[in-house]
Enzyme design. Sequence first.
Site, PDB file in Angstrom:
ATOM      1  N   GLU A  94       0.828  -1.214   0.000  1.00  0.00           N
ATOM      2  CA  GLU A  94       0.000   0.000   0.000  1.00  0.00           C
ATOM      3  C   GLU A  94       0.861   1.263   0.000  1.00  0.00           C
ATOM      4  O   GLU A  94       0.548   2.236  -0.676  1.00  0.00           O
ATOM      5  CB  GLU A  94      -0.961   0.001   1.197  1.00  0.00           C
ATOM      6  CG  GLU A  94      -2.059  -1.046   1.128  1.00  0.00           C
ATOM      7  CD  GLU A  94      -2.969  -0.887  -0.085  1.00  0.00           C
ATOM      8  OE1 GLU A  94      -3.072   0.225  -0.638  1.00  0.00           O
ATOM      9  OE2 GLU A  94      -3.576  -1.891  -0.493  1.00  0.00           O
ATOM     10  N   TYR A  97      -6.617   6.393   3.781  1.00  0.00           N
ATOM     11  CA  TYR A  97      -6.730   5.319   2.795  1.00  0.00           C
ATOM     12  C   TYR A  97      -5.924   4.088   3.205  1.00  0.00           C
ATOM     13  O   TYR A  97      -6.424   2.958   3.195  1.00  0.00           O
ATOM     14  CB  TYR A  97      -6.279   5.807   1.415  1.00  0.00           C
ATOM     15  CG  TYR A  97      -6.015   4.660   0.484  1.00  0.00           C
ATOM     16  CD1 TYR A  97      -7.070   3.963  -0.096  1.00  0.00           C
ATOM     17  CD2 TYR A  97      -4.714   4.210   0.245  1.00  0.00           C
ATOM     18  CE1 TYR A  97      -6.842   2.863  -0.899  1.00  0.00           C
ATOM     19  CE2 TYR A  97      -4.474   3.110  -0.561  1.00  0.00           C
ATOM     20  CZ  TYR A  97      -5.541   2.445  -1.129  1.00  0.00           C
ATOM     21  OH  TYR A  97      -5.313   1.342  -1.911  1.00  0.00           O
ATOM     22  N   ASP A 123      -9.813   5.879  -2.639  1.00  0.00           N
ATOM     23  CA  ASP A 123      -8.668   6.402  -3.388  1.00  0.00           C
ATOM     24  C   ASP A 123      -9.184   6.974  -4.705  1.00  0.00           C
ATOM     25  O   ASP A 123     -10.391   7.101  -4.915  1.00  0.00           O
ATOM     26  CB  ASP A 123      -7.613   5.316  -3.602  1.00  0.00           C
ATOM     27  CG  ASP A 123      -8.071   4.216  -4.557  1.00  0.00           C
ATOM     28  OD1 ASP A 123      -9.278   4.166  -4.902  1.00  0.00           O
ATOM     29  OD2 ASP A 123      -7.221   3.400  -4.967  1.00  0.00           O
TER      30      ASP A 123
END
Length: 347
Positions: free
Chosen positions: A33, A116, A134
């Site tokens: 991520e 996020y 996102d």
Amino acid sequence: MNFSNLLIQWYLQNKRDLPWRNTQNPYPIWLSEIMLQQTRVAQGMPYFFSFTNAFPTVFDLANASEEQVLKLWQGLGYYSRARNLHKTAQHVAFELNGVFPDNYKELLKLKGIGDYTAAAIASFSYNETVPVVDGNVFRVLSRYFDVETDIALASAKKEFAALAFELMPKDNPALFNQAIMEFGALQCVPKNPNCEDCVMNRSCLALQKKKVHLLPVKSKKLKVKNRFFNYLVIEDEDMKTIIHKRTNKGIWHNLYEFPLIETESEVDFDTIVTAVKKHQSFDNEINSIAEFHSKSRIHKLTHQHLHIKFWKIKVDGTVENGIDYEALKIFPFPIVIFNFIENDFLN
């Protein structure tokens, strides 16, 4: 069939086989991520494998030096991500005994982790019912439901998160989150999406209203600053050169570079000769100054365009703390300087 069911059915048939999707271990999920912020999967994938090979656990990453981490990150850009990654690994390893927080609110407290990323880890590792929002999610939801909210507004994320939460099957939030992001990445792409072959085309409001190209609404435009970098590539009698670490805050913090003269605009040979003599940071007598290339290299960052020239400065004697070509390779550099070293330094 409703939006969520259509989306998940599409995902199960079309999803990419990505390594971080085959685990619920928060460490590789967190790595992926962070790496995929502002980065395409194809670009980030080799770095993911490099990191997981070099640092199989969060303890391995925590025990590495910052220079090792930055060197492995070299070329991926947004280097603050790598520095924060390293600090968070040290916090998790040494303060939390290697165990990542198991919920969204606690994950948010970690350095480099925003809404996020915290939602993604909480969802994918712990199946917490929290929506990820996102760019892909903004795009899919704004088009399908014809939402004209400006996504540049601070309030937009809450609005879209509430909508995603409403749509999310509460028994399998991770599957929904993966599906909507993948749908935005592969099907509902920013430009010229293939709406004819889309499973959503019968119910997508933007398609019905011929507004696909208008959504999502984003008003804020980036102001790009032009900067002009002149790097002095010193070469002494032993073919050694000088580098130093960028310690000031800003771009490329803690990466290495050649001595730098930044100017207000692109400069000619005579101007750089005067500037070198005025700002000379070494004691050696200069023999010659020459350009490596007549044209500047333009290196584009999000908010800045760097116009970069490299100047070969041949000097008498040996420079203090000089290093040779082979030694250069171990230091972490911005990718534009690394490419210069690889391709032009010895010319």
